[in-house]
Design a protein around this motif. Structure first.
Motif, PDB file in Angstrom:
ATOM      1  N   VAL A  63      -7.202   1.592   9.423  1.00 28.72           N
ATOM      2  CA  VAL A  63      -5.975   2.312   9.080  1.00 28.72           C
ATOM      3  C   VAL A  63      -6.207   2.973   7.728  1.00 28.72           C
ATOM      4  O   VAL A  63      -6.649   2.321   6.776  1.00 28.72           O
ATOM      5  CB  VAL A  63      -4.768   1.346   8.992  1.00 28.72           C
ATOM      6  N   GLU A  64      -5.924   4.288   7.679  1.00 24.02           N
ATOM      7  CA  GLU A  64      -6.109   5.010   6.418  1.00 24.02           C
ATOM      8  C   GLU A  64      -4.755   5.318   5.815  1.00 24.02           C
ATOM      9  O   GLU A  64      -3.851   5.779   6.507  1.00 24.02           O
ATOM     10  CB  GLU A  64      -6.863   6.314   6.701  1.00 24.02           C
ATOM     11  N   CYS A  85      -6.867   4.634   0.942  1.00 21.55           N
ATOM     12  CA  CYS A  85      -7.123   3.195   1.118  1.00 21.55           C
ATOM     13  C   CYS A  85      -7.554   3.022   2.551  1.00 21.55           C
ATOM     14  O   CYS A  85      -6.897   3.547   3.459  1.00 21.55           O
ATOM     15  CB  CYS A  85      -5.822   2.419   0.961  1.00 21.55           C
ATOM     16  N   LEU A  86      -8.631   2.290   2.758  1.00 23.79           N
ATOM     17  CA  LEU A  86      -9.087   2.056   4.127  1.00 23.79           C
ATOM     18  C   LEU A  86      -8.960   0.573   4.449  1.00 23.79           C
ATOM     19  O   LEU A  86      -9.555  -0.274   3.786  1.00 23.79           O
ATOM     20  CB  LEU A  86     -10.543   2.508   4.274  1.00 23.79           C
ATOM     21  N   LEU A 107      -9.199 -11.966   7.824  1.00 22.55           N
ATOM     22  CA  LEU A 107     -10.603 -11.622   8.107  1.00 22.55           C
ATOM     23  C   LEU A 107     -10.820 -10.115   8.207  1.00 22.55           C
ATOM     24  O   LEU A 107     -11.749  -9.640   8.846  1.00 22.55           O
ATOM     25  CB  LEU A 107     -11.116 -12.316   9.376  1.00 22.55           C
ATOM     26  N   GLY A 108      -9.931  -9.344   7.570  1.00 23.69           N
ATOM     27  CA  GLY A 108     -10.106  -7.896   7.482  1.00 23.69           C
ATOM     28  C   GLY A 108     -10.604  -7.534   6.094  1.00 23.69           C
ATOM     29  O   GLY A 108     -11.059  -8.395   5.340  1.00 23.69           O
ATOM     30  N   SER A 109     -10.516  -6.241   5.753  1.00 22.40           N
ATOM     31  CA  SER A 109     -10.963  -5.824   4.421  1.00 22.40           C
ATOM     32  C   SER A 109     -10.163  -4.603   3.975  1.00 22.40           C
ATOM     33  O   SER A 109      -9.524  -3.926   4.789  1.00 22.40           O
ATOM     34  CB  SER A 109     -12.454  -5.495   4.448  1.00 22.40           C
ATOM     35  N   LEU A 110     -10.221  -4.369   2.676  1.00 18.41           N
ATOM     36  CA  LEU A 110      -9.528  -3.201   2.105  1.00 18.41           C
ATOM     37  C   LEU A 110     -10.477  -2.520   1.140  1.00 18.41           C
ATOM     38  O   LEU A 110     -11.111  -3.184   0.313  1.00 18.41           O
ATOM     39  CB  LEU A 110      -8.279  -3.679   1.340  1.00 18.41           C
ATOM     40  N   SER A 111     -10.613  -1.201   1.262  1.00 19.75           N
ATOM     41  CA  SER A 111     -11.430  -0.481   0.277  1.00 19.75           C
ATOM     42  C   SER A 111     -10.687   0.781  -0.125  1.00 19.75           C
ATOM     43  O   SER A 111      -9.693   1.167   0.494  1.00 19.75           O
ATOM     44  CB  SER A 111     -12.811  -0.170   0.848  1.00 19.75           C
ATOM     45  N   LEU A 112     -11.201   1.389  -1.182  1.00 21.78           N
ATOM     46  CA  LEU A 112     -10.516   2.538  -1.774  1.00 21.78           C
ATOM     47  C   LEU A 112     -11.571   3.599  -1.998  1.00 21.78           C
ATOM     48  O   LEU A 112     -12.684   3.275  -2.433  1.00 21.78           O
ATOM     49  CB  LEU A 112      -9.978   2.039  -3.118  1.00 21.78           C
ATOM     50  N   GLU A 113     -11.262   4.871  -1.721  1.00 21.98           N
ATOM     51  CA  GLU A 113     -12.258   5.899  -2.033  1.00 21.98           C
ATOM     52  C   GLU A 113     -11.584   7.240  -2.305  1.00 21.98           C
ATOM     53  O   GLU A 113     -10.444   7.475  -1.879  1.00 21.98           O
ATOM     54  CB  GLU A 113     -13.293   6.016  -0.905  1.00 21.98           C
ATOM     55  N   LEU A 167       0.825  -1.213   0.000  1.00 28.79           N
ATOM     56  CA  LEU A 167       0.000   0.000   0.000  1.00 28.79           C
ATOM     57  C   LEU A 167       0.862   1.267   0.000  1.00 28.79           C
ATOM     58  O   LEU A 167       0.537   2.244  -0.678  1.00 28.79           O
ATOM     59  CB  LEU A 167      -0.963   0.006   1.191  1.00 28.79           C
ATOM     60  N   LEU A 168       1.967   1.249   0.748  1.00 29.08           N
ATOM     61  CA  LEU A 168       2.823   2.441   0.784  1.00 29.08           C
ATOM     62  C   LEU A 168       3.509   2.661  -0.561  1.00 29.08           C
ATOM     63  O   LEU A 168       3.576   3.784  -1.058  1.00 29.08           O
ATOM     64  CB  LEU A 168       3.893   2.295   1.875  1.00 29.08           C
ATOM     65  N   GLU A 169       3.992   1.573  -1.152  1.00 30.07           N
ATOM     66  CA  GLU A 169       4.669   1.698  -2.445  1.00 30.07           C
ATOM     67  C   GLU A 169       3.682   2.212  -3.489  1.00 30.07           C
ATOM     68  O   GLU A 169       3.979   3.106  -4.289  1.00 30.07           O
ATOM     69  CB  GLU A 169       5.249   0.342  -2.874  1.00 30.07           C
TER      70      GLU A 169
END
Ligand code: HEM
Length: 388
Positions: A315-316, A373-374, A359-365, A285-287
């Protein structure tokens, strides 16, 4: 095809979950012969049924397998109703699943085979077992067949994912060698070409595309490995994982010129994730954010807040730059879709997969002045996250 070891622990946990204990199996004891005396008839019934389906008829007629399968099925039926469901039987059952994968047999036909077996057993019970004992025996036989379906599915999944993994690792290995040779030669040629040579641009493009291919191969191998491997979740510190990812990216020169603001609360409780997955999430995500950040104002910011559900932390990861439209968001989370000319399109999918494995998730907005990225990650012990 190399064989996987029989996963006894998992199979035994299925037995336990289905309540197939010695005590439960005692219901079968007085009726074993109802089934074992009909094992030949079962083999014939099964064979006739699958000779009636064009595709399975072809398979069974190949190499005269029909008679062998009739014998194998009779034997299997006899074994199921005369033996204990011990490790020897589990090995036998699991290996028959392996054999089906080796034959490229469609697993749906095997499942149909179990449905047909169930009908055969129900008819036998109806015809030969006294009425007061039928219900308990039917329920037990159903659970035994449910278990066989689970074992067959287990061996199917283990073997096919092993085949996929071997294939992808093979491709990655085969591609990596020529790519390295091409890269090395282009670099050597580039050293001999003066900066004002008109051909230099073409060499540089070949080198950049070659490096992209190299990264693509590594990313695909990582994605496949993660997709098929079992995660090992344990309490991990978000702050430490983020620090390690930043250090690693800095050493690789991937954060050059980017203004990084890290605002994770050091008092955050640990998350429950496979530590490798957590590092992969932050690194990718950082890259990705650093590459996508606006060149005129290259900023990446990381902050945390309580998650969307109790027991989770959010985490945003924000970067400046053009915000994607709603339809572009879904695309960016799918493999091979990249907004960057030299991207592999695997960074966000890898991070999303790593989050889902835990069991987490990733979304983008879209966010004011950029994109965020959330990440929603489960806390160890289901603790609720305090404000960051
Ligand atoms: C209830 C479902 C099924 C069970 C319990 C079952 C069981 C078995 C067993 C025990 C073997 C022998 C394995 C070995 O030799 O290591 C076998 C092999 C085989 N099975 Fe099945 N099977 C099922 C469904 C099917 C179906 C639907 C087909 C479709 C055509 C099929 C085709 C084959 C074939 C072609 C072989 C190899 C036979 C040979 O060449 O010796 N099986 N199966």
């Amino acid at each position: 095809m190399q064989q996987e070891p029989v996963p006894f622990e998992r199979l035994e946990s299925f037995l336990e979950k289905l309540g197939l204990t010695q005590q439960a199996l005692a219901v079968l004891e007085p009726h074993r012969e109802v089934f074992t005396s009909r094992q030949e008839a079962f083999g014939q019934f099964f064979l006739d049924y699958f000779l009636g389906i064009p595709r399975t008829r072809l398979i069974l007629e190949q190499n005269h397998a029909a008679q062998r399968h009739k014998k194998a099925l009779s034997h299997w039926f006899g074994a199921l109703f005369s033996q204990d469901l011990d490790r020897r039987f589990l090995t036998y059952l699991w290996n028959s699943g392996v054999r089906h994968v080796q034959l490229s047999l469609d697993q749906r036909f095997v499942n149909l085979g179990y449905a047909v077996t169930r009908q055969f057993c129900q008819r036998l019970i109806q015809e030969q077992v006294p009425a007061p004992e039928r219900e308990a025996l039917t329920a037990l036989v159903d659970r035994m067949l449910d278990f066989c379906v689970l074992a067959a599915t287990d061996s199917f999944i283990s073997m096919t994912s092993r085949c996929d993994r071997e294939m992808i690792q093979g491709i990655a290995h085969q591609v990596r060698n020529p790519v390295t040779v091409i890269g090395g030669n282009i670099m050597r040629l580039l050293k001999k070409i003066p900066p004002d040579n008109p051909n230099r641009q073409a060499y540089e493009t070949v080198l950049a595309e070659n490096q992209r291919l190299e990264r693509m191969v590594a990313d695909i191998a990582l994605y496949t490995e993660m997709f098929q491997g079992e995660p090992r979740p344990q309490p991990c510190s978000l702050v430490q994982a983020l620090d390690r990812a930043v250090q690693h990216l800095r050493e690789a020169g991937r954060l050059e010129g980017v203004r990084l603001r890290l605002e994770l609360d050091p008092a955050l409780p640990p998350v429950n994730l496979d530590p490798k997955d957590l590092e992969i999430i932050f690194a990718q995500l950082l890259e990705n954010a650093a590459e996508a950040a606006d060149k005129a104002d290259p900023r990446v910011e990381v902050r945390s807040r309580p998650g969307r559900a109790p027991g989770f932390v959010e985490v945003e990861i924000f970067n400046t730059g053009p915000a994607p439209g709603p339809e572009q968001v879904q695309e960016l989370l799918s493999p091979f879709s990249s907004s960057k000319p030299m991207g592999t399109g695997m960074g966000l999918p890898i991070a999303g997969l790593a989050a889902r494995r835990g069991l987490g998730s990733l979304s983008l907005e879209a966010a004011p002045g950029g994109v965020r990225c959330l990440l929603n990650l489960p806390l160890a012990g289901g603790e609720a996250a305090g404000p960051a």
